[in-house]
Structure formats: C-alpha cells, structure tokens
Design an enzyme around this catalytic site. Structure first.
Site, short mmCIF file in Angstrom:
data_model
loop_
_atom_site.label_atom_id
_atom_site.label_comp_id
_atom_site.label_asym_id
_atom_site.label_seq_id
_atom_site.Cartn_x
_atom_site.Cartn_y
_atom_site.Cartn_z
N ASP A 92 9.48 -60.95 -60.15
CA ASP A 92 9.51 -62.01 -58.66
C ASP A 92 7.94 -62.15 -57.85
O ASP A 92 8.14 -60.28 -57.59
CB ASP A 92 10.17 -61.41 -57.65
CG ASP A 92 10.40 -61.69 -56.36
OD1 ASP A 92 9.44 -62.55 -55.74
OD2 ASP A 92 11.42 -61.02 -55.30
N ASP A 124 15.88 -68.54 -48.63
CA ASP A 124 15.60 -67.47 -48.51
C ASP A 124 14.23 -66.98 -47.77
O ASP A 124 13.50 -68.23 -47.49
CB ASP A 124 14.46 -67.47 -49.92
CG ASP A 124 13.83 -66.42 -49.98
OD1 ASP A 124 13.95 -65.40 -49.64
OD2 ASP A 124 14.03 -66.71 -51.72
N LYS A 169 -0.71 -64.30 -52.34
CA LYS A 169 0.36 -65.34 -53.06
C LYS A 169 -0.53 -66.82 -51.87
O LYS A 169 0.17 -67.47 -52.89
CB LYS A 169 0.97 -64.64 -53.06
CG LYS A 169 2.24 -65.67 -53.60
CD LYS A 169 3.31 -65.39 -53.24
CE LYS A 169 4.74 -66.92 -54.05
NZ LYS A 169 6.03 -65.65 -54.01
N GLU A 212 12.18 -70.03 -57.13
CA GLU A 212 12.15 -68.74 -56.52
C GLU A 212 13.59 -69.25 -56.13
O GLU A 212 14.93 -68.50 -56.16
CB GLU A 212 11.43 -68.07 -55.31
CG GLU A 212 10.24 -67.56 -55.96
CD GLU A 212 9.05 -67.14 -54.28
OE1 GLU A 212 9.52 -67.12 -53.32
OE2 GLU A 212 8.17 -66.88 -54.84
P1 AMP Z 1 10.90 -60.60 -49.03
O1 AMP Z 1 9.31 -61.60 -49.21
O2 AMP Z 1 11.59 -61.09 -49.42
O3 AMP Z 1 10.07 -59.31 -49.59
O4 AMP Z 1 10.22 -60.50 -46.91
C1 AMP Z 1 9.46 -59.31 -46.53
C2 AMP Z 1 9.12 -60.13 -45.44
O5 AMP Z 1 10.97 -59.37 -44.69
C3 AMP Z 1 8.58 -59.21 -44.55
O6 AMP Z 1 8.06 -59.97 -43.50
C4 AMP Z 1 9.16 -57.92 -44.05
O7 AMP Z 1 8.55 -57.68 -42.60
C5 AMP Z 1 10.63 -58.63 -43.64
N1 AMP Z 1 11.84 -58.15 -43.49
C6 AMP Z 1 12.15 -56.47 -44.64
N2 AMP Z 1 12.93 -56.34 -43.88
C7 AMP Z 1 13.63 -56.22 -42.21
C8 AMP Z 1 13.75 -56.52 -41.41
N3 AMP Z 1 14.94 -55.56 -41.37
N4 AMP Z 1 13.83 -57.05 -40.04
C9 AMP Z 1 12.89 -58.36 -39.75
N5 AMP Z 1 12.66 -58.52 -40.99
C10 AMP Z 1 12.72 -57.89 -41.93
#
Ligand code: AMP
Length: 576
Positions: A13, A175, A75, A152
């Site tokens: 990923d 997602d 990205k 994804e």
């Molecule tokens: P991903 O690309 O799926 O890893 O998502 C990352 C995003 O999720 C980032 O913008 C983080 O700030 C957000 N994120 C991760 N944990 C939390 C949380 N507990 N509350 C709000 N946003 C989150």
C-alpha cells in the site's frame, strides 16, 4: 539471505502519508514490520546535510526542522512533471515514491530473510493512466517487478471479502486516507467478490481537515495577537503538524491543546501559541470538507445502480475514518452504524497481499475470484453536429466507467478527406462532455491507410482496459487488415525505459541512510523536532539528552547507544 525458487510476491500500500507491505500466510494476510519494528512507514523522504537520503519516520520528523529538504505527500503529484527540489538534490514524484518502495522492499526482505523482487501495488481507483504508469515506473526504479496495480478500495474490499467468503452480502467500503477518498460498492457471493461501482476524489483526505483546522488556529492567533502564522513556511508546517495531532486527539476527546512555542510570526517576531480547540469548533471548520465526502458516495451508488438501503454493511478504512464526524456522516447516509472489521490503516496492504496470493496461485485463496470495474471513462474526440453547427472536441466515450474489467471495445473511424493516409486519434479520460475538460492521455497516429475518396476507408480502434486499469490501443485498417498496437505518445511525467534505467542507475549511486542505523536517526530527528516545540526546563533536559545521544553515537559504543536511545525515545513519547 537464502534464495528460493519461487519469488516472494508482496502486497504494497503506497499511501499518501504512510506505506505498508504485507504478505499472505496460510492463515491469512499479515503486515510486515519495518526497521523500527513499526508497520506504518511514513511516505516521506528527506535529504540530510551530508547528502544522504532518509526515508520514513526519520524523514517525516524533519518536515518541521528541515521543511525545504523534506518531501511529503508526493503521491499527489504522481504522473505530473513536478520536480521536488530538496536543496542538495532534485527528484521527480516517481523517484521519491521509488525510495519509499525500496525501503519497504528492504524491510520485507529483512523480515522474511528472502529476496523480494515482485509486488502488487495499490493506487487510488481514480488514478488515471499516467499516475498508474508512474506508480509502475516507481516500482521498476526500486527494483520491483510490479505484477499488478490494483485499486485501493478493491484491495480493502478483497481483505474484507476474504474474511466473509461463503457469505452473500452487499457492502460499501469508505476509504478516507491522508490525501485521497475512495468509495467502493461490492457484492460477495460465495467466493466471488464483485466490485459493482467505485468513485473517489483524488484531492480529499485527512490533510484537508488539517488545513481547515490550521485555518482556525491562524485566525485565532491573528485575532488575539495580530500575528501572522502563515508568514513563514516553517511556522506554517509546524502549525499544520500540531493541527494534525490535535485532530487525532479530537477523535477521542472533546477538546485538544495546540502548543507551539516560539513560533515565527513575521517581521522577525516569535510568539508562544497555547490554545485549546473544541471539537465543535473544529467540526464547524470541517463542514465544507465533509460536504465533499458526500459526492463520491452518491456517484458510486448511482454507478452500481444500488440504493443506500440495499447496502448491508458499511466498512470504514483509512486513518481519517476514525474521526467521529466522518462516522456520523456515514451513519446518516446509510442509516446504519458503520463497522471497522479491518484495521483501518492496514486493510489496503492486506488486500494487496491477497491479490498477490491470487496472482501467485497461492493455495490460501484458491476458491476466491475477484472482478473489478473501470473507474473512469475512456474515449476519443469527435466532431458533432448540432442545429447545423459543427462542434469540435466533443467527447465520444468508448469504454464507460463502471464496465467490468478487463474489457475491450472497438469504434470505427472513417477518413475525412480524399487520399487521406494518416489519421490522428486523440484519447481522453474523464466524465465531461467537452474533451478539453477531460484529461488527454495522448494522440495515436494511424498510418498506411490506402488512398481513396473521403469516407471510403475505415479504421477500427480497439480500446482494452487491462486488469491494472491501464489502456492498450490497437488499430485495424479495414481494407488491408493491418493491425497495430499503438503506444501512447510521451505524456508529461511518463518515463521511457531508458529513463527508468537511468533513474535506477542514479538511485544506486545515492547514499541511503543505512537501515540498521534508522532507529538512531529516527530517535534523533524526532527529538530535534520536539526540541523546537518545547521551552524551559523540559527543553533543557531534552537538549542534554540529545547531546548525550550524539556523544555515544560518535563513540560507537553499541550498548551505550541502545541505552541512551531508549531514554531519549521514552522522553520524547512522554513530552509530545
Ligand atoms: P491513511 O492514508 O489511511 O494512513 O490515513 C492517514 C490519515 O489519517 C492522516 O491524515 C491522519 O491524520 C489521519 N488519522 C489517523 N489517525 C487518526 C485519528 N485518530 N483521528 C483522525 N485522523 C486520523
């Protein structure tokens, strides 16, 4: 490292904020740890003072201390002709992504004790041809044969579908990650996982929430102190990072502190910002971002021809779905509580590992079949006649979005003039009626058409969307039967094979921070980043620890290094 006859095919990923690598085991997919024994590797690259390249957590920590030397969220620029100038060196988004992929490859090899040369890599569903190609190129630069590019949300659906094989149900996967949003409608029937529709927004994610919250902080600081926190890119990077932390906190608590000490606020002044943000206040600022979340959901349902009440399960993946306001929105739209059966950060990588297992004919997935859909429409430009007017540049779809892939459709074109020997076909991707509003993928030139009067010669153009979501074009001149597989002309950001070879060469000459030294580098960079934010006695204490750590690093006393690093890491965790 031992070699094995069968190459290891991993699932990756490659996220906007974090990346992960996973592998199928007999009892299901698992994510693999990196050099820090963590499973999330920040998609961050930074150039150190000595010109060496840092990837991952150490690089991410430098975003505040060395913003001009550090690249994040590249990205978003995949497939574009963008150059990241990191001071001592310049890189394309593909190269930066290849550094992340190479780091994941090394980590997977260390975890497995075997060479990893092949991968399935995930991309957002609405990534276009150029972005998919750029992702493949990044893999090639990193020394990975990219066996498949998958969407994804399809990967998330696969991870979920694998858990529920044997059941019959329809689900939607939402997602919401750091920089992108994807919606997928899927149906599981026995071992068949059918993607019925998908839609997304390439520029919507957690970072938009960070920006919106940073806007609130900036306005408050402006109103209370007449100070401009936007005046300095370093200050703004710190504000955004603090807001990201506060946002996470607000997922659990009704209010969160934002503490930024000695923040540059313009005209050489600094200011200590210490505020509390309440969840309601933040949610007011997030309302416009949430509104944007609704649109792709409606589009995916419409494409799949499914009503909200036909959805039996709403699945949340991606870090940003941890936000209560996102959960609330999903509940309102679907009239049911969403579930989180998969670890939100890991679902996509786990699904990529499932796809890798399918590709490798792994016994663990022998009863599973997956079908996916084309995420966007591909077509050509035509002349249309309306009320006697000839209108150029009208989009003529050949493969509509939502068509099950792989798929192949043909369209015939006739010569416009007498003795026309060549015909140029412009190919577009998108959903607008006017070609100029869609993305031009390139032009295809068909030559060797036999001479004859206008409209006497016909050319069949066949579009094939392969399983990677990449376009192949083949033309057949009807009179001669001559077939030709056409290659896209060079489009911005797309690398030619010799350029990939050159980029690989260049990468092999770069000095990467050694993997074994990453825990030390990361601890130090995280501590330095925190030092900027602290004040008073805690700051002095941290400064002393940093100095002690540097000293034992220089003395190269392994046992001492480990002991002082542990103290430093614990200190940073407590003080953050
Ligand atoms: P991903 O690309 O799926 O890893 O998502 C990352 C995003 O999720 C980032 O913008 C983080 O700030 C957000 N994120 C991760 N944990 C939390 C949380 N507990 N509350 C709000 N946003 C989150």
């Amino acid at each position: 490292m031992t070699s094995s006859a069968k190459p290891v095919l991993v699932g990756i990923d490659l996220g906007t904020t974090y990346s992960l690598v996973a592998l199928m085991r007999a009892d299901g997919p698992v994510v693999l740890p990196n050099a820090l024994s963590e499973v999330l590797t920040p998609s961050a690259v930074s150039v150190a003072d000595d010109g060496s390249i840092l990837v991952g957590a150490a690089a991410k920590a430098r975003a505040t201390t060395h913003p001009t030397r550090t690249a994040l969220a590249f990205k978003r620029d995949m497939g574009l002709d963008r150059v990241y100038d990191l001071g001592l060196r310049k890189f394309s988004p593909q190269e930066l992504s290849s550094f992340v992929l190479a780091a994941l490859k090394r980590d997977a090899e260390a975890a497995l004790g075997r060479a990893v040369t092949e991968a399935v890599i995930t991309v957002p569903a609405y990534f276009g041809d150029a972005q998919r190609q750029a992702t493949k190129d990044a893999g090639a630069i990193a020394g990975l044969k990219v066996e498949r590019i998958i969407n994804e949300p399809t990967a998330a659906a696969l991870a979920y579908g694998l858990q529920h094989r044997g059941r019959n149900l329809r689900a939607v996967v939402l997602d919401l990650g750091g920089g992108t949003f994807d919606v997928t409608v899927l149906r599981i029937e026995g071992g068949v996982i059918e993607i019925e529709g998908s839609a997304g927004d390439a520029r919507l994610g957690g970072e938009d929430f960070d920006d919106a919250l940073a806007g609130v902080i900036a306005s408050r600081v402006q109103a209370e102190r007449q100070a401009d926190v936007r005046s300095d890119p370093r200050a703004w990077a710190r504000v955004r990072e603090a807001c990201e932390r506060a946002k996470r906190r607000l997922s659990e608590a009704p209010e969160a502190p934002v503490v930024l000490l000695e923040l540059p606020v313009g005209r050489g002044r600094t200011n200590d910002v210490e505020l509390m943000v309440r969840r309601e206040e933040a949610e007011d600022a997030w309302a416009p971002v949430l509104d944007r979340v609704r649109q792709p959901i409606s589009r995916a349902l419409r494409d799949a021809n499914v009503r909200t009440e036909q959805i039996e399960e709403v699945l949340l993946v991606g870090g940003s779905t941890r936000m209560p306001c996102v959960v609330r929105l999903a509940s309102q739209i679907f009239g049911r509580l969403p579930s989180r059966q998969l670890p939100p950060d890991e679902a996509i990588a786990l699904g990529a590992a499932v796809q890798a297992a399918l590709k490798a004919d792994d016994a663990a997935v022998e009863d599973v079949v997956v079908t996916d859909v084309a995420p966007f429409t591909l077509g050509t430009s035509t002349l249309s006649v309306f009320a006697g007017h000839r209108i150029a540049g009208t989009f003529a779809p050949i493969i509509e979005r939502g068509t099950t892939i792989p798929c192949s459709r043909a369209e015939s074109f006739v010569t416009a003039g007498d003795d026309q020997e060549r015909i140029e076909i412009d190919v577009y991707q998108g959903e607008h009626a006017a070609c100029e509003k869609n993305t031009k993928l390139g032009s295809y030139l068909v030559e060797g058409i036999p001479k004859g009067p206008a409209r006497s010669q016909s050319i069949e153009v066949r579009f094939t969307y392969d399983l990677n979501g990449l376009l192949e074009v083949e033309t057949t001149v009807a009179a001669t039967g001559a077939k030709k597989a056409l290659l896209l002309e060079r489009t911005p950001g797309r690398l030619m094979p010799d350029e990939i070879a050159r980029a690989r060469e260049a990468m092999s000459r770069l000095k990467f921070h050694p993997r074994e030294a990453l825990p030390n580098a990361t601890a130090l960079e995280r501590a330095e980043a925190l030092y900027v934010d602290l004040r008073g006695s805690v700051r002095s204490e941290l400064g002393a620890l940093i100095a002690a750590f540097r000293a034992v690093l220089n003395a190269q006393d392994a046992a001492e290094v480990d002991a002082v690093r542990e103290r430093l890491v614990r200190f940073v965790q407590r003080a953050r």
